[in-house]
Scaffold this active site. Sequence first.
Site, PDB file in Angstrom:
ATOM      1  N   LYS A  40       0.986  -1.213  -0.057  1.00  0.00           N
ATOM      2  CA  LYS A  40      -0.086  -0.023  -0.042  1.00  0.00           C
ATOM      3  C   LYS A  40       0.888   1.077   0.073  1.00  0.00           C
ATOM      4  O   LYS A  40       2.067   1.224   0.501  1.00  0.00           O
ATOM      5  CB  LYS A  40      -0.712  -0.166   1.097  1.00  0.00           C
ATOM      6  CG  LYS A  40      -1.614   1.225   1.475  1.00  0.00           C
ATOM      7  CD  LYS A  40      -2.327   1.235   2.846  1.00  0.00           C
ATOM      8  CE  LYS A  40      -3.116   2.652   2.985  1.00  0.00           C
ATOM      9  NZ  LYS A  40      -4.031   2.637   4.287  1.00  0.00           N
ATOM     10  N   GLU A  96      -8.383  11.969  12.914  1.00  0.00           N
ATOM     11  CA  GLU A  96      -7.336  10.855  13.184  1.00  0.00           C
ATOM     12  C   GLU A  96      -6.665  11.279  14.346  1.00  0.00           C
ATOM     13  O   GLU A  96      -5.864  12.081  14.348  1.00  0.00           O
ATOM     14  CB  GLU A  96      -6.823  10.410  12.214  1.00  0.00           C
ATOM     15  CG  GLU A  96      -6.010   8.981  12.172  1.00  0.00           C
ATOM     16  CD  GLU A  96      -5.726   8.297  10.828  1.00  0.00           C
ATOM     17  OE1 GLU A  96      -5.257   7.057  11.007  1.00  0.00           O
ATOM     18  OE2 GLU A  96      -6.370   8.774   9.912  1.00  0.00           O
TER      19      GLU A  96
END
Length: 425
Positions: free
Chosen positions: A183, A228
């Site tokens: 990723k 976050e």
Amino acid sequence: MTLRARTVALDDDRPLLSLLPRDHGGRGPADALAWVHTAAGSDEGLVGWGVAARLVPAPGADRFAAAEQAFRDLDIEVDDEVGALGTGPVAFGTFAFTDDAPGSLLALPRVIVGRRDGRTWLTTIDPADGTAPAPVGLPDPAAARSEPARDRARFAGSSQPDRYWLEAVATAVERIRAGALDKVVLARDHAVWSQQPFDAADLARRLFARFPSCHTFIVDGFVGATPELLLSRRDREVFSRVLAGTAGRSEDEADDAALGAALLASAKEQAEHRFAADSVRDVLRPLTDALHHDPTPRLLRLDNVQHLATTFTGTLAEDRSALEVVAALHPTAAVGGTPRREAVELIAELEGMDRGRYAAPVGWTDLTGNGEWGIALRCASLDGARARLFAGVGVVAGSLPEAELEETRLKLLAMQTALGEDPTA
């Protein structure tokens, strides 16, 4: 020079961001600092202004440790009558994404107003030699409050055109399918300009009104509302919330639920999220005596998007500061990729821009090592009448370049709207 930090209880329940001083034109201070969110129906966090110390570490992998050591080396006498998390001297911080970039900073304000668990306090930091300080000057509740003049933002271009960015995503997918990595997170910037300088405090108030559950921050002209929370440390108790995997929202309740259900069922989005969650687990597990996390991702719904989320809680095995753990976590696979080294190298090769402080830690720390640090997302770097906005996406084997481009557009809308830009213009 010796400083004296004094914290006293404050009988004031006004919203924290409204306590930042304003000039006669309604504009906030150039040195405004903030870390604010909503908890239990009320705003909590810290705001500050003025300059007691400004600590700028040199670029490098040790920038987190160097900044924290510089803070601890300050000669500060502490008189704390409240004794809560966030009282006493608190430094607000922002860090560069990459090791070799400038821009990292810890800022110790002269005035801090904080609130937690229904208690509000005031911390002032002044020279201990008796030098007469300037008055603190909290806003008068009875004073008329004019709104700052606000010109709309206008698009000023991006570091790379959409075509280049689509090709970069396609190249990343090829590398992933070839086994070079699992990723990588690729980001784009979006520059805007205005006929008047942007006001960080005004922008923060608008972001907080729209995203109250996020952490709205201002540090050194860097403003945003991040969902976050990379790390919260209170004594040895730590908390982290990982986000990866995104879908839009709908005003229709049934359609909105369907979007969320599709996100939870998506193999591609689940794979993207798993890499991010694993990267946090792999760092926190050896540092904690006990680490607990959600067994499966849940939905976190925000005003404009919804994310897959996993939360972690644990107890540190040794007395490590929040910034020590943050340095080990950054960059997580939510904003870098996996494996970390290969992903960061590919970002440098393909992204075609300098991230600056985007997607890096932002938050606060105290002298005991407690603190709260988020990942700088949904943010803008302000420079007078110019600003850069940022949005990124996780690229995995199943990514489609056009879909990833559309996701960045969706994420950019939050800041474009807050700055008054018309995205359709």
